[in-house]
Design an enzyme around this catalytic site. Structure first.
Site, PDB file in Angstrom:
ATOM      1  CB  CYS A 130      80.162  42.297  45.144  1.00  0.00           C
ATOM      2  SG  CYS A 130      79.017  43.591  45.700  1.00  0.00           S
TER       3      CYS A 130
ATOM      4  CB  CYS B 120      83.578  48.126  49.859  1.00  0.00           C
ATOM      5  SG  CYS B 120      82.740  46.522  49.872  1.00  0.00           S
TER       6      CYS B 120
END
Length: 360
Positions: free
Chosen positions: A106, A203
């Site tokens: 990410c 997440c």
């Protein structure tokens, strides 16, 4: 670090760290804009993600912070890119018998690549995040990535894919602060995020059950197979390769006269190989996707300390460069549960040299 343009795009997750990063940059006189990257929707993984990082509540909190400090705020949608660059590789890695760290991908592809390009498009020359790490420009003219002052919060491990060019246009305002100091700044500013609970999970896997997430994402079950020992003797049945990682002891569900741990995942044979704890120690590891941050990549051998997982304390090692993309790491002392899919990150004191992905 040069501040000629003094314009910064602040990546805001809706938490206390990025809130304080935004405040500190505005206090320094930067022309700032806050933004949240919308990375996923519930239907992408078949799970309710309410309350997770960058959820609706988080974007509201981020917007409230920006309004309080008087800077504009926007939401940018990168769901497709996140699925392609983070979620799909995450799932594929588990299916190959690896244990990935999606935060690394990410940061590499979303925060410091796609978002930086968006910043340039908008006329903002710098990216700012709430990571606990430091960037230092030295007398040699080069930029270096360093550990945070507060080693208990240091996040330099997940940033090793940054390039020197990216470091020139990145700020980590929290690098010299502790978490209590960050919360104190947030409290003084009256931020809604000042006492917000810190997220500890991936997440898009907020309940921590990554295997269930993978099954929902793929829409399939993974076949059972055999637990075997180092000699190939069958010890029981496992519930699917994706449920296990190197070094795991809990949740094996087999009777034994001693503690057994996952030593290796044999994907081709659909077997989980178990062994004693002493069998988990190794000195040598192969690394792919070798990345070097500052200056030219080395050739031959070099000495450093290396970490093989986020919470691992780096250990002395010799790294041998095999080719542009591959290195071999030999630790001075054997390390426990070296896990394919995790990253090996190389340090010289506080300086992050680079790293790569541990191979099977």
């Amino acid at each position: 670090m040069s501040e000629e343009k003094r314009k910064a795009l602040i990546a805001m997750s809706g938490g206390v760290d990025s809130s304080v990063a935004a405040a500190l940059m505005t206090e320094k006189g930067f022309d700032c804009m806050g933004c949240t990257m919308r990375l996923y929707e519930n239907d992408m993984i078949g799970e309710d993600l309410f309350g997770t990082c960058c959820s609706l509540n988080d974007t509201q909190d981020a917007r409230a912070v920006c309004e309080r400090i008087g800077i504009p705020y926007n939401i940018y949608h990168y769901e497709f890119q996140f699925k392609e660059k983070v979620i799909e590789p995450f799932v594929c890695s588990y299916e190959k018998g690896e244990t990935p760290n999606p935060c690394i991908g990410c940061n590499k592809y979303l925060k410091f690549d796609i978002l930086y390009e968006k910043a340039k498009e908008l006329g903002y020359d710098n990216i700012v995040t709430g990571h606990y790490a430091r960037i230092e420009e030295r007398e040699d003219g080069h930029f270096y990535l360093l550990k945070a002052r507060d080693l208990s919060k240091d996040q330099s491990y997940v940033l090793y894919n940054l390039s020197e060019e990216q470091l020139r246009h990145t700020y980590f305002p929290l690098g010299d602060l502790t978490k209590p100091e960050v919360r104190e700044i947030a409290d003084k500013n009256g931020f809604v995020t000042s006492h917000k609970k810190e997220s500890q999970d991936i997440c898009f896997v907020p309940d921590g059950d990554y295997a269930a997430m993978i099954k929902r994402y793929r829409g399939r079950e993974y076949p059972e197979g055999d637990f075997v020992d180092l000699e190939g003797n069958v010890l029981g049945r496992h519930e699917g390769i994706i449920n296990y990682t190197i070094g795991q002891r809990r949740g094996l569900g087999i009777p034994a006269d001693r503690r057994l741990y996952v030593k290796k995942l044999d994907v081709a044979g659909n077997r989980v190989i178990l062994a004693d704890d002493k069998d988990l120690f190794e000195r040598e590891v192969s690394v792919r996707e070798f990345h070097w941050i500052t200056g030219d990549k080395p050739t031959g051998d070099f000495r450093c300390s290396a970490k093989i997982r986020y919470r691992h304390k780096e250990q002395p090692a010799t790294v041998t460069v095999i080719d542009e993309d591959h290195v071999k790491v030999i630790f001075d002392e054997p390390q426990r549960a070296i896990t394919p899919g995790q990253s090996a990150v190389f340090y010289d004191g506080d300086v992050v040299l680079g790293g790569g992905i541990i191979e099977n």
